[in-house]
Design an enzyme around this catalytic site. Structure first.
Site, mmCIF file in Angstrom:
data_model
loop_
_atom_site.group_PDB
_atom_site.id
_atom_site.type_symbol
_atom_site.label_atom_id
_atom_site.label_comp_id
_atom_site.label_asym_id
_atom_site.label_seq_id
_atom_site.Cartn_x
_atom_site.Cartn_y
_atom_site.Cartn_z
ATOM 1 N N LEU A 103 -15.714 20.626 41.794
ATOM 2 C CA LEU A 103 -14.593 21.391 42.366
ATOM 3 C C LEU A 103 -14.065 22.403 41.356
ATOM 4 O O LEU A 103 -12.899 22.386 40.975
ATOM 5 C CB LEU A 103 -13.485 20.437 42.832
ATOM 6 C CG LEU A 103 -12.550 21.022 43.896
ATOM 7 C CD1 LEU A 103 -13.298 21.234 45.205
ATOM 8 C CD2 LEU A 103 -11.350 20.102 44.123
ATOM 9 N N SER A 129 -14.295 26.808 40.469
ATOM 10 C CA SER A 129 -13.875 27.997 41.201
ATOM 11 C C SER A 129 -14.645 28.143 42.515
ATOM 12 O O SER A 129 -14.059 28.461 43.558
ATOM 13 C CB SER A 129 -14.094 29.219 40.316
ATOM 14 O OG SER A 129 -13.876 30.392 41.017
ATOM 15 N N ILE A 130 -15.956 27.887 42.496
ATOM 16 C CA ILE A 130 -16.758 27.980 43.721
ATOM 17 C C ILE A 130 -16.329 26.907 44.715
ATOM 18 O O ILE A 130 -16.051 27.193 45.881
ATOM 19 C CB ILE A 130 -18.266 27.838 43.406
ATOM 20 C CG1 ILE A 130 -18.754 29.036 42.578
ATOM 21 C CG2 ILE A 130 -19.083 27.695 44.684
ATOM 22 C CD1 ILE A 130 -20.145 28.862 41.984
ATOM 23 N N SER A 135 -15.977 15.201 41.032
ATOM 24 C CA SER A 135 -16.196 16.024 39.842
ATOM 25 C C SER A 135 -16.079 15.103 38.638
ATOM 26 O O SER A 135 -15.794 13.912 38.804
ATOM 27 C CB SER A 135 -15.196 17.180 39.776
ATOM 28 O OG SER A 135 -13.895 16.678 39.729
ATOM 29 N N ARG A 136 -16.307 15.668 37.456
ATOM 30 C CA ARG A 136 -16.304 14.806 36.271
ATOM 31 C C ARG A 136 -14.990 14.024 36.171
ATOM 32 O O ARG A 136 -14.971 12.849 35.879
ATOM 33 C CB ARG A 136 -16.523 15.639 35.001
ATOM 34 C CG ARG A 136 -17.993 15.831 34.674
ATOM 35 C CD ARG A 136 -18.170 16.898 33.621
ATOM 36 N NE ARG A 136 -17.715 18.211 34.119
ATOM 37 C CZ ARG A 136 -17.938 19.363 33.496
ATOM 38 N NH1 ARG A 136 -18.582 19.376 32.353
ATOM 39 N NH2 ARG A 136 -17.516 20.504 34.008
ATOM 40 N N VAL A 188 -25.772 25.222 46.725
ATOM 41 C CA VAL A 188 -25.626 26.559 46.133
ATOM 42 C C VAL A 188 -25.441 26.428 44.615
ATOM 43 O O VAL A 188 -25.028 27.379 43.958
ATOM 44 C CB VAL A 188 -24.438 27.349 46.749
ATOM 45 C CG1 VAL A 188 -24.734 27.738 48.194
ATOM 46 C CG2 VAL A 188 -23.134 26.575 46.645
ATOM 47 N N ARG A 232 -27.719 24.355 41.598
ATOM 48 C CA ARG A 232 -29.051 24.585 41.036
ATOM 49 C C ARG A 232 -30.017 23.600 41.660
ATOM 50 O O ARG A 232 -29.641 22.464 41.968
ATOM 51 C CB ARG A 232 -29.046 24.402 39.505
ATOM 52 C CG ARG A 232 -28.395 25.544 38.736
ATOM 53 C CD ARG A 232 -29.244 26.816 38.769
ATOM 54 N NE ARG A 232 -28.658 27.932 38.023
ATOM 55 C CZ ARG A 232 -27.803 28.811 38.533
ATOM 56 N NH1 ARG A 232 -27.405 28.694 39.788
ATOM 57 N NH2 ARG A 232 -27.345 29.806 37.800
ATOM 58 N N GLU A 246 -38.363 27.301 41.756
ATOM 59 C CA GLU A 246 -38.295 28.641 42.328
ATOM 60 C C GLU A 246 -39.303 29.564 41.667
ATOM 61 O O GLU A 246 -39.521 29.460 40.468
ATOM 62 C CB GLU A 246 -36.882 29.204 42.132
ATOM 63 C CG GLU A 246 -35.831 28.399 42.858
ATOM 64 C CD GLU A 246 -34.413 28.792 42.488
ATOM 65 O OE1 GLU A 246 -34.220 29.812 41.817
ATOM 66 O OE2 GLU A 246 -33.494 28.074 42.879
ATOM 67 N N HIS A 272 -32.384 32.060 46.522
ATOM 68 C CA HIS A 272 -31.475 32.098 45.361
ATOM 69 C C HIS A 272 -30.773 33.460 45.265
ATOM 70 O O HIS A 272 -30.973 34.211 44.297
ATOM 71 C CB HIS A 272 -32.227 31.816 44.055
ATOM 72 C CG HIS A 272 -31.287 31.411 42.939
ATOM 73 N ND1 HIS A 272 -31.685 30.599 41.920
ATOM 74 C CD2 HIS A 272 -29.983 31.697 42.712
ATOM 75 C CE1 HIS A 272 -30.657 30.407 41.081
ATOM 76 N NE2 HIS A 272 -29.620 31.080 41.551
#
Lengths: 337, 337
Positions: free
Chosen positions: B174, B176-177, B196-197, B252, B254, B283, B301
């Site tokens: 969680l 900025s994206i 999240s962590r 979105v 990796r 990729e 990507h």
């Protein structure tokens, strides 16, 4: 006569098993997905399955039919209604009422139930999905990857998309669907403008009484209004040219609201930048030029197709018919139609 | 030696025209789209165009190079930095810094500028676009129409999609994206949960310290975190089975954050319902099984590819280099790296 007797017998059998009778002239989509569930609650008189002419079929059942489930498309004319003297309720799975003779219903005091705003969120979700797809080239990119071009063309630079934030989005028809689109796109940082028959005093978005004027101030036009004599071909060449070479049009209303021939010409000539279309003028026919373009996203008129919404529709149909047959107040009657 | 002389001469010519010199080892995407604009402000030493080995190329320019524009991908090692004793600034168009030897930069007090959160809105827009596409089958429908099947199969009922409203959406990472995704999906009526962590005290969404526990409570998982030793293959078979047969995964972040082999198996076997993927483990290679599936949307990507954002990046590059060369404070320096 043999058919006639068969119909009467079938009817008799079902009356014995005491399920309330509901007339259906043509099957609505909810039948395809929830027919079993509906048939546990009601005995459906399926006019479309009968070899009899409709007039004759209705005459046979004229005394017993109190309830009618419309397909939402085929007309419920005054002639049909007059053949059904006991009719007390019509439930239509459509939001609109264009197909029902309202004058006759009023005269007879027949209750009407529509889907109301049940579909608004689904349609708004699709409108936003089509817009993101056109802006960010999602369907085009999916084709590109599926055709193996990503791996085979290492030097090819996939074309850039556009950012949603900061865009001027003009909503044509700010009803329940339009407001749901606006709410969603505000979260992306878009600025909302709108056109509708009248300015809505409680709405903070800038109002444009002229759709061409709206188009001239917008990066995107989203068509959310219904089809009427006034809105037919409302999006004409003048409006499209006002939208301009960087403009995108999204249509989740009805196909004939846009002059499709002119729109196709504008897309082919680069007079507008792209389009996301769930509806077309001559469905299911789609202009062959559109199929060749990468800057359009094509959807087969399925804006209201989600499992959850069709289930909610099924509940609405069952709930209102059950209330009607048990002489309780309807759940969602149309008032003052 | 001929090459050597040529390099020295070219350099000399540009120094005469007095544009400040910026070293580039590999071309970043901003070069492909805004190379002309950038080249009016700076003289770029394009190492990748030189036939010389990199070590020799850098040795030639070692005294003059004060500024470096990274591609965001290829490593800026301590060896490279040590060959450039006058280096004072590195600008990278990436959000992350994994490719730069930060210890060496700290020792030398080299300023660093990253793209920061410049891409967050673009990535969030694509994440939501992929989710709507998977839920409402937009790319699949577009293929269906383009192949002429809508007109040629009148009795075919295009499969129902799913409604976004009311869904439990788990955001993994969680930052900025992730926050931008949450803001957008709240407007669709989704309920947001996150992993999240660490729990973020100011965030109202329910927190799950264990990603498998999060998956078990979600209809959708959206991967928005970075790739680290901890997040590699964090989305394993156990997490996917916890997400379940009706669950959808969006990536979105990796590719290697998901165990791709297991995910493909789950999609093929129907152990999860669908996927929207902008990133992959190897990729540009995409597992061939995915290309056959209608319940996945594949994107090459390109989450950060919008014209507006690349223009903003160009402004960021120019603004910071110009500040550096005119000895003014940098616009967006990375502090305490």
């Amino acid at each position: 006569m043999e058919n006639h007797n068969h119909e009467a017998k079938t009817n008799q059998n079902y009356l014995c098993n005491s399920l309330p009778q509901v007339l259906v002239l043509e099957p609505p989509p909810v039948f395809k997905f929830h027919g079993d569930q509906l048939s546990k609650r009601f005995h459906f008189l399926k006019a479309w399955e009968s070899p009899l002419p409709l007039h004759q079929y209705l005459t046979i059942h004229s005394q017993s039919v109190q309830a009618l489930l419309s397909s939402g498309r085929n007309p419920i004319t005054s002639e049909i209604i007059q053949l059904l003297p006991s009719l007390g309720i019509i439930v239509t799975p459509s939001a609109g009422l264009n197909h029902i003779d309202l004058q006759e219903c009023r005269r007879r005091q027949i209750s009407i139930v529509t889907a109301g705003t049940l579909y608004s969120e689904d349609v708004a979700d699709l409108a936003v999905g089509l817009l993101i797809d056109v802006f960010r080239k999602i369907s085009t990119a999916d084709r590109y990857v599926r055709h193996g071009l990503w791996a085979s063309q290492p030097d090819y630079q996939f074309p850039l998309g556009s950012k949603l934030g900061g865009k001027q989005v003009g909503i044509v028809g700010l009803g329940s669907i339009g407001l749901n689109v606006a709410k969603r796109l505000e979260a992306f940082g878009c600025n909302i403008l709108y056109n509708s028959r009248q300015k809505r005093p409680s709405i903070p978005y800038p109002y444009y009484s002229d759709v061409c004027d709206l188009a001239a101030h917008c990066d995107v036009l989203i068509i959310c209004c219904g089809l009427t004599d006034e809105t037919r071909h409302m999006i004409n060449k003048e409006v499209l040219l006002a939208l301009g070479k960087k403009g995108v049009i999204i249509n989740v209303g009805r196909g004939p609201i846009i002059d499709e021939k002119e729109m196709v010409e504008c897309l082919v000539q680069g007079e507008i930048a792209g389009a996301g279309l769930d509806v077309f003028e001559n469905e299911p026919c789609v202009p062959k030029e559109l199929v060749q373009l990468d800057n359009v996203v094509l959807s087969p008129h399925k804006a209201v197709h989600s499992e959850e919404t069709l289930m909610a529709l099924c509940d609405l149909v069952v709930g209102n018919f059950e209330a009607f047959f048990s002489k309780k107040p309807l759940l969602t009657p149309l008032v003052d139609y």
